[in-house]
Design a protein around this motif. Structure first.
Motif, short mmCIF file in Angstrom:
data_model
loop_
_atom_site.label_atom_id
_atom_site.label_comp_id
_atom_site.label_asym_id
_atom_site.label_seq_id
_atom_site.Cartn_x
_atom_site.Cartn_y
_atom_site.Cartn_z
N GLY A 15 38.84 43.37 38.60
CA GLY A 15 37.69 43.56 40.20
C GLY A 15 37.32 42.25 40.93
N ILE A 16 37.47 40.96 39.64
CA ILE A 16 37.31 38.97 40.79
C ILE A 16 38.13 39.22 41.10
CG2 ILE A 16 36.82 37.24 39.67
CD1 ILE A 16 34.76 38.50 37.89
N ALA A 17 39.28 39.34 40.19
CA ALA A 17 40.46 38.66 40.88
C ALA A 17 40.94 39.64 42.35
CB ALA A 17 41.39 38.68 39.72
N ALA A 18 41.20 41.21 42.50
CA ALA A 18 41.11 42.05 43.20
C ALA A 18 39.96 41.57 44.60
CB ALA A 18 40.94 43.17 42.75
N ALA A 25 42.55 39.10 52.73
CA ALA A 25 42.89 40.49 53.20
C ALA A 25 41.82 41.10 54.47
CB ALA A 25 43.35 42.11 52.40
N MET A 26 40.50 41.25 54.37
CA MET A 26 39.85 40.83 54.65
C MET A 26 39.55 40.28 56.21
SD MET A 26 35.68 41.62 54.44
CE MET A 26 34.36 41.74 55.18
N ALA A 27 39.76 39.07 55.86
CA ALA A 27 39.61 37.56 56.77
C ALA A 27 40.11 37.42 57.48
CB ALA A 27 39.44 36.30 56.28
N GLY A 146 37.87 46.69 50.83
CA GLY A 146 37.92 48.45 50.29
C GLY A 146 39.20 48.95 49.54
N MET A 147 39.65 48.96 50.51
CA MET A 147 41.84 49.32 50.07
C MET A 147 42.10 48.32 49.35
SD MET A 147 41.80 51.97 53.66
CE MET A 147 43.29 53.07 52.62
N ALA A 148 42.00 47.24 50.49
CA ALA A 148 42.71 46.44 49.90
C ALA A 148 42.38 45.91 48.42
CB ALA A 148 42.91 44.98 50.45
N LEU A 149 41.17 46.21 47.89
CA LEU A 149 40.72 45.80 46.53
C LEU A 149 40.99 46.98 45.44
CD1 LEU A 149 38.44 44.37 45.15
CD2 LEU A 149 36.35 46.50 46.09
N GLU A 150 41.27 48.16 46.10
CA GLU A 150 41.88 49.54 45.00
C GLU A 150 43.08 48.94 44.41
OE1 GLU A 150 42.35 52.60 42.60
OE2 GLU A 150 40.71 51.39 42.63
N GLY A 151 43.90 48.31 45.94
CA GLY A 151 45.26 48.49 45.66
C GLY A 151 45.55 47.26 44.49
N THR A 152 44.63 46.16 44.87
CA THR A 152 45.08 44.85 43.44
C THR A 152 44.55 45.11 42.88
OG1 THR A 152 44.24 43.99 46.11
CG2 THR A 152 44.31 42.22 43.29
N ARG A 153 43.57 45.89 42.71
CA ARG A 153 42.71 46.11 41.36
C ARG A 153 43.82 47.41 40.10
NH1 ARG A 153 41.42 50.03 38.34
NH2 ARG A 153 41.63 51.62 40.22
N THR A 154 44.74 48.45 41.27
CA THR A 154 44.99 48.92 40.34
C THR A 154 46.91 47.98 40.27
OG1 THR A 154 44.38 50.55 42.20
CG2 THR A 154 46.20 51.03 40.70
N GLY A 158 46.61 48.98 36.24
CA GLY A 158 46.89 50.46 36.13
C GLY A 158 45.93 51.24 36.52
N ARG A 159 46.42 52.25 36.74
CA ARG A 159 46.27 53.72 37.34
C ARG A 159 45.23 54.13 36.26
NH1 ARG A 159 46.89 54.75 42.63
NH2 ARG A 159 48.69 54.32 43.27
N ARG A 160 43.87 54.96 36.33
CA ARG A 160 43.38 55.61 35.88
C ARG A 160 43.73 57.23 35.36
NH1 ARG A 160 41.46 52.35 30.76
NH2 ARG A 160 40.41 54.50 30.52
#
Length: 160
Positions: A15-18, A25-27, A146-154, A158-160
């Motif tokens: 999460g921190i890295a993402a 991405a937001m910037a 939020g969408m970049a966060l989830e994409g990078t976190r995944t 990995g997917r759960r």
């Protein structure tokens, strides 16, 4: 059968890295959007004001002029990383956190941070004082986050 036990440490790190990647991405989105709707305000962004507060508390002086933009960016990325860490842990325990491929979390952060915490801290005017375009810009920026966060976190966890 897949192991679905929560992995809080992995969630935090991912999460921190993402959060850092999502902040970038937001910037990028904000830089592009600013060309379409330039601000007529000469006021410092809330991130620079926050950096000034920290600097004044630590040194008794505001951030020096040549360092103001970088200090504001540092605040942006630190907050993005912290919110990302929270998201990463929540995503491990509560799959609903990831709704809308992270978009729901992005919109919630917009409401809690931009619309509530930042004005409450005196770093920006209240939501009732901002234009509809400004609210839309903030919501869209956080949706990208939020969408970049989830994409990078995944990608990391990995997917759960």
């Amino acid at each position: 059968m897949a192991d679905t036990a929560p992995r809080p440490f992995l969630g935090l790190v991912a999460g921190i890295a993402a959060g850092v990647v999502a902040s970038a991405a937001m910037a990028g989105f904000q830089a592009a959007a600013a060309r379409l709707m330039p601000s007529d305000s000469d006021e410092d962004p809330a991130t620079v004001k926050a950096a000034d507060r920290v600097s004044r508390a630590a040194t008794g002086h505001p951030v020096a002029e040549p360092n103001r933009a970088a200090a504001g960016q540092a605040v942006h990325y630190l907050v993005g990383a912290a919110l990302g860490g929270i998201y990463g842990v929540l995503a491990e325990y509560q799959p609903a956190t990831r709704r809308g491929f992270g978009g729901a979390y992005g919109l919630v952060t917009s409401l809690l941070v931009d619309e509530a915490a930042v004005p409450a801290a005196g770093l920006a005017p209240g939501p009732w004082q901002a234009s509809l375009a400004s609210h839309g810009y903030g919501l869209a920026s956080h949706l990208v986050y939020g969408m970049a966060l989830e994409g990078t976190r995944t990608l990391i966890a990995g997917r759960r």
